[in-house]
Design an enzyme around this catalytic site. Structure first.
Site, PDB file in Angstrom:
ATOM      1  N   CYS A 104      14.625  10.550   5.103  1.00 60.22           N
ATOM      2  CA  CYS A 104      14.818  10.077   6.479  1.00 60.22           C
ATOM      3  C   CYS A 104      16.249  10.274   6.931  1.00 60.22           C
ATOM      4  O   CYS A 104      16.503  10.663   8.061  1.00 60.22           O
ATOM      5  CB  CYS A 104      14.418   8.606   6.580  1.00 60.22           C
ATOM      6  SG  CYS A 104      15.287   7.548   5.406  1.00 60.22           S
ATOM      7  N   GLU A 122      12.468  15.752  14.261  1.00 64.28           N
ATOM      8  CA  GLU A 122      12.676  15.648  12.813  1.00 64.28           C
ATOM      9  C   GLU A 122      11.741  16.636  12.133  1.00 64.28           C
ATOM     10  O   GLU A 122      10.519  16.446  12.134  1.00 64.28           O
ATOM     11  CB  GLU A 122      12.360  14.220  12.348  1.00 64.28           C
ATOM     12  CG  GLU A 122      12.519  14.026  10.867  1.00 64.28           C
ATOM     13  CD  GLU A 122      12.040  12.660  10.383  1.00 64.28           C
ATOM     14  OE1 GLU A 122      10.968  12.191  10.789  1.00 64.28           O
ATOM     15  OE2 GLU A 122      12.757  12.068   9.556  1.00 64.28           O
ATOM     16  N   LYS A 153       0.849  -1.201   0.000  1.00 64.81           N
ATOM     17  CA  LYS A 153       0.000   0.000   0.000  1.00 64.81           C
ATOM     18  C   LYS A 153       0.881   1.247   0.000  1.00 64.81           C
ATOM     19  O   LYS A 153       1.647   1.469   0.945  1.00 64.81           O
ATOM     20  CB  LYS A 153      -0.884   0.031   1.254  1.00 64.81           C
ATOM     21  CG  LYS A 153      -1.908   1.158   1.199  1.00 64.81           C
ATOM     22  CD  LYS A 153      -2.544   1.446   2.534  1.00 64.81           C
ATOM     23  CE  LYS A 153      -1.701   2.343   3.389  1.00 64.81           C
ATOM     24  NZ  LYS A 153      -1.554   3.711   2.851  1.00 64.81           N
ATOM     25  N   THR A 175       3.640   6.503  13.741  1.00 68.39           N
ATOM     26  CA  THR A 175       2.906   5.449  13.023  1.00 68.39           C
ATOM     27  C   THR A 175       3.607   4.108  13.213  1.00 68.39           C
ATOM     28  O   THR A 175       2.946   3.071  13.344  1.00 68.39           O
ATOM     29  CB  THR A 175       2.773   5.785  11.524  1.00 68.39           C
ATOM     30  OG1 THR A 175       2.326   7.123  11.395  1.00 68.39           O
ATOM     31  CG2 THR A 175       1.770   4.874  10.853  1.00 68.39           C
ATOM     32  N   GLY A 176       4.928   4.125  13.233  1.00 75.79           N
ATOM     33  CA  GLY A 176       5.676   2.877  13.471  1.00 75.79           C
ATOM     34  C   GLY A 176       5.272   2.227  14.788  1.00 75.79           C
ATOM     35  O   GLY A 176       5.113   1.005  14.880  1.00 75.79           O
ATOM     36  N   GLU A 227      11.285   1.003   9.259  1.00 78.59           N
ATOM     37  CA  GLU A 227      12.264   2.024   8.840  1.00 78.59           C
ATOM     38  C   GLU A 227      11.626   3.370   9.172  1.00 78.59           C
ATOM     39  O   GLU A 227      10.736   3.823   8.463  1.00 78.59           O
ATOM     40  CB  GLU A 227      12.539   1.928   7.332  1.00 78.59           C
ATOM     41  CG  GLU A 227      13.022   0.570   6.859  1.00 78.59           C
ATOM     42  CD  GLU A 227      14.533   0.432   6.909  1.00 78.59           C
ATOM     43  OE1 GLU A 227      15.196   1.347   7.428  1.00 78.59           O
ATOM     44  OE2 GLU A 227      15.034  -0.600   6.437  1.00 78.59           O
ATOM     45  N   GLY A 259       8.002   4.828   7.491  1.00 73.74           N
ATOM     46  CA  GLY A 259       7.175   5.989   7.806  1.00 73.74           C
ATOM     47  C   GLY A 259       7.655   6.629   9.098  1.00 73.74           C
ATOM     48  O   GLY A 259       8.800   6.450   9.513  1.00 73.74           O
ATOM     49  N   SER A 260       6.761   7.344   9.732  1.00 70.41           N
ATOM     50  CA  SER A 260       7.149   8.134  10.902  1.00 70.41           C
ATOM     51  C   SER A 260       7.208   7.262  12.168  1.00 70.41           C
ATOM     52  O   SER A 260       6.628   6.173  12.212  1.00 70.41           O
ATOM     53  CB  SER A 260       6.139   9.260  11.112  1.00 70.41           C
ATOM     54  OG  SER A 260       4.865   8.694  11.369  1.00 70.41           O
TER      55      SER A 260
HETATM   56  P1  NAD Z   1       3.425   8.076   7.985  1.00 68.24           P
HETATM   57  O1  NAD Z   1       3.886   7.297   9.145  1.00 68.24           O
HETATM   58  O2  NAD Z   1       2.457   9.172   8.189  1.00 68.24           O
HETATM   59  O3  NAD Z   1       2.745   7.131   6.877  1.00 68.24           O
HETATM   60  C1  NAD Z   1       3.428   6.053   6.282  1.00 68.24           C
HETATM   61  C2  NAD Z   1       2.445   5.028   5.778  1.00 68.24           C
HETATM   62  O4  NAD Z   1       1.761   4.451   6.890  1.00 68.24           O
HETATM   63  C3  NAD Z   1       1.356   5.560   4.853  1.00 68.24           C
HETATM   64  O5  NAD Z   1       1.186   4.635   3.782  1.00 68.24           O
HETATM   65  C4  NAD Z   1       0.131   5.592   5.742  1.00 68.24           C
HETATM   66  O6  NAD Z   1      -1.081   5.470   5.026  1.00 68.24           O
HETATM   67  C5  NAD Z   1       0.362   4.384   6.617  1.00 68.24           C
HETATM   68  N1  NAD Z   1      -0.335   4.394   7.903  1.00 68.24           N
HETATM   69  C6  NAD Z   1      -0.804   5.446   8.615  1.00 68.24           C
HETATM   70  N2  NAD Z   1      -1.350   5.049   9.779  1.00 68.24           N
HETATM   71  C7  NAD Z   1      -1.208   3.707   9.825  1.00 68.24           C
HETATM   72  C8  NAD Z   1      -1.530   2.710  10.795  1.00 68.24           C
HETATM   73  N3  NAD Z   1      -2.130   3.022  11.950  1.00 68.24           N
HETATM   74  N4  NAD Z   1      -1.211   1.435  10.525  1.00 68.24           N
HETATM   75  C9  NAD Z   1      -0.583   1.099   9.377  1.00 68.24           C
HETATM   76  N5  NAD Z   1      -0.252   1.994   8.423  1.00 68.24           N
HETATM   77  C10 NAD Z   1      -0.560   3.289   8.639  1.00 68.24           C
HETATM   78  O7  NAD Z   1       4.790   8.560   7.327  1.00 68.24           O
HETATM   79  P2  NAD Z   1       4.981   9.633   6.203  1.00 68.24           P
HETATM   80  O8  NAD Z   1       4.661  10.957   6.804  1.00 68.24           O
HETATM   81  O9  NAD Z   1       4.299   9.151   4.965  1.00 68.24           O
HETATM   82  O10 NAD Z   1       6.554   9.527   5.927  1.00 68.24           O
HETATM   83  C11 NAD Z   1       7.496  10.381   6.494  1.00 68.24           C
HETATM   84  C12 NAD Z   1       8.258   9.671   7.595  1.00 68.24           C
HETATM   85  O11 NAD Z   1       8.865   8.486   7.088  1.00 68.24           O
HETATM   86  C13 NAD Z   1       9.393  10.497   8.161  1.00 68.24           C
HETATM   87  O12 NAD Z   1       9.412  10.382   9.567  1.00 68.24           O
HETATM   88  C14 NAD Z   1      10.638   9.839   7.575  1.00 68.24           C
HETATM   89  O13 NAD Z   1      11.807  10.035   8.327  1.00 68.24           O
HETATM   90  C15 NAD Z   1      10.223   8.417   7.533  1.00 68.24           C
HETATM   91  N6  NAD Z   1      11.040   7.670   6.577  1.00 68.24           N
HETATM   92  C16 NAD Z   1      11.918   6.721   7.049  1.00 68.24           C
HETATM   93  C17 NAD Z   1      12.751   6.033   6.173  1.00 68.24           C
HETATM   94  C18 NAD Z   1      13.737   4.995   6.659  1.00 68.24           C
HETATM   95  O14 NAD Z   1      14.238   4.219   5.849  1.00 68.24           O
HETATM   96  N7  NAD Z   1      14.055   4.949   7.938  1.00 68.24           N
HETATM   97  C19 NAD Z   1      12.671   6.304   4.809  1.00 68.24           C
HETATM   98  C20 NAD Z   1      11.769   7.276   4.365  1.00 68.24           C
HETATM   99  C21 NAD Z   1      10.946   7.942   5.271  1.00 68.24           C
END
Ligand code: NAD
Length: 483
Positions: free
Chosen positions: A289, A387, A182, A237-238, A255, A233-234
């Site tokens: 990131c 961040e 997704k 959310t992680g 990640e 992601g963030s």
């Molecule tokens: P986000 O956490 O808002 O969303 C990421 C994904 O998670 C989206 O597809 C979203 O729909 C989904 N999501 C949201 N709520 C969820 C839930 N409760 N359960 C499962 N999935 C859910 O992140 P973002 O704002 O899209 O991305 C930016 C963040 O990602 C930044 O913090 C950045 O540092 C991080 N990031 C990390 C890496 C890495 O490799 N460490 C790489 C790129 C980005």
């Protein structure tokens, strides 16, 4: 088609709306969500939103397909994934244009994202995935045999839509798993289009790509038939994903965010490295990131380096990614734009802060922020501790090595870090004290596909890339064979 203007890409999308790839079929949904072009703030397309029934269909198809896929040889998976890499390259112009439209980054960089994804894929499938002998002696032999896990739920963010989705697909499929992927609801277009293009490359159900919002992400994270989650992601959310995955004790690769420190030592050649430092902080408008998010500079070099960074900022062309002159695009979405603007308001209100360049969002349409360099702040402020994920860099002065290491290691993040200096021995000695998943010397940003990448502390769990990254998508079984 030329794929070099927003209007042309939007017209193409209107005629060929993107669909989900579920069980080998391209399907639509009753519900659609608009996608915004961050360079204009206006709608540029729409994405089907998978229903719960469609998610169930995708997971069931992936579960069914996994048994046969797991029986295929590594050579067969390699051949199919190589065809996937070829497809990425042959459609780099189209996919890159979709990334520019929905994500905002300049067109050449967006095409580069697609081509780089293909190269990473090829390097990963070059890694041999065999048994690992753990002991061989008079008592016999013990070795690990690695099984696939089953269905992998892959959840991607919006900052590098295709570039972060493709490694998830690659790791999962090469290891013998099947996938339900997704993309972010902010950037679904290029990823869904990729699914359409890849429809015939894999047996039905092996690769499923569905559009949907956070609730579908959560449904993937909790689904009992999904064995592993590969999430980027963030941090907040992680944490939610980890809690959702606990029910089935799913395997996890998380990640997450970073607040990477770069330390510029007293002997660094700052005239030479200033452009590299600037690029590593402002790449993708700071929305990477592992971008530099805190710059610690020895006090003897601080003011000169700050001036050099301001020169870089002054020559940076900020604009629409479809304009060939643009070097830095907008921030990707309105919520992120508001979040970065709030950080800038905090900075401007702080009497200690000295905004050396930038400091404001641009007037007019689109989510543009001026590249901003801020001196005078220390730990305990939002810009330094959190961040920001935007084109805003704090530059901080330090006096001793011990102080630099201690300040760089402070905080909850531990994704990447770097040390810059001419004396490589001294730089390496400092690098070894930094708590992060990756520590570079005289560079910052970038993964080597043969080297596992992952975060320390709250920046993540598990790894991608390298043998270690692939094994995160497999279950080891220790086999004891008597002599
Ligand atoms: P986000 O956490 O808002 O969303 C990421 C994904 O998670 C989206 O597809 C979203 O729909 C989904 N999501 C949201 N709520 C969820 C839930 N409760 N359960 C499962 N999935 C859910 O992140 P973002 O704002 O899209 O991305 C930016 C963040 O990602 C930044 O913090 C950045 O540092 C991080 N990031 C990390 C890496 C890495 O490799 N460490 C790489 C790129 C980005």
């Amino acid at each position: 088609m030329q794929w070099n203007s927003a209007q042309a890409v939007m017209a193409h999308l209107a005629a060929h709306p993107v669909r989900h790839l579920i069980d080998g079929e391209l399907v639509d949904s009753a519900v659609h969500a608009g996608v915004i072009n961050p360079a204009t703030g206006e709608a540029c397309g729409s994405s089907p939103q998978a229903s719960r029934a469609q998610l169930e269909h995708a997971v069931a198809a992936a579960l069914r397909a996994q048994k046969a896929w797991a029986q295929t040889s590594f050579d067969e998976r390699r051949t199919r994934l190589k065809a996937f890499a070829d497809l990425l390259r042959s459609h780099a112009a189209e996919l890159g244009a979709l990334v520019t439209l929905e994500q905002g980054r300049p067109l050449t960089l967006a095409r580069g994202e697609i081509e780089r994804a293909a190269s990473l894929l090829e390097a990963v499938i070059g890694i041999e995935l065999g048994d690992e002998v753990l002991r061989a002696d008079a008592r016999g032999k013990v070795y690990f045999r690695f099984h696939p896990l089953g269905v992998v739920g892959a959840i991607a963010p919006w900052n590098v839509p295709v570039g972060l989705a493709v490694p998830k697909i690659t790791h999962a499929l090469y290891a013998g798993n099947t996938v339900v992927l997704k993309p972010s609801p902010y950037t679904p277009l290029a990823t869904l289009r990729l699914g359409e293009l890849a429809r015939d490359l894999f047996p039905s159900g092996v690769l499923n790509i569905i559009g949907g919002g956070n609730e579908i992400g959560e449904a993937i994270a909790t689904h009992p038939d999904i064995a592993k989650i590969s999430f980027t992601g963030s941090v907040p959310t992680g944490r939610r994903v980890m809690a959702s995955a606990a029910g089935r004790l799913k395997r996890l690769t998380l990640e997450l965010g970073g607040n990477d420190a770069a330390i510029v030592r007293e002997d660094a050649d700052i005239e030479r490295i200033a452009p590299q430092l600037f690029a590593a902080a402002f790449v993708n408008s700071g929305q990477v990131c592992m971008a530099i998010k805190r710059l610690y500079v020895h006090e003897s070099l601080h003011d000169r380096l700050a001036a050099l960074l301001c020169e870089q900022a002054a020559s940076l062309v900020v604009g629409d990614g479809f304009d060939p002159a643009t070097a830095m695009g907008p921030v990707q979405n309105l919520a992120q734009f508001e979040s970065v603007k709030a950080v800038l308001r905090d900075v401007r209100a702080d009497p200690k802060a000295r905004v050396l360049t930038g400091g404001y969002a641009r007037e007019g349409c689109g989510y543009f922020i001026e590249p901003t360099v801020v001196a005078g702040l220390a730990e305990g402020t939002r810009l330094v501790d959190q961040e920001t994920f935007g084109p805003v860099l704090p530059i901080l002065s330090y006096q001793t090595d011990e102080e630099a290491v201690q300040r760089a290691n402070a905080g909850e993040f531990g994704l990447g870090a770097s040390v810059w200096g001419e004396d490589l021995g001294a730089a390496e000695a400092m690098a070894r004290q930094l708590v992060a998943g990756t520590v570079w010397i005289n560079r910052h940003v970038g993964v080597d596909p043969l080297v596992p990448f992952g975060g320390a502390k709250s920046s993540g769990i598990g790894q991608q890339f390298g043998l270690g990254g692939l094994r995160d998508f497999m279950q080891p079984a220790a086999i004891y064979v008597p002599s």
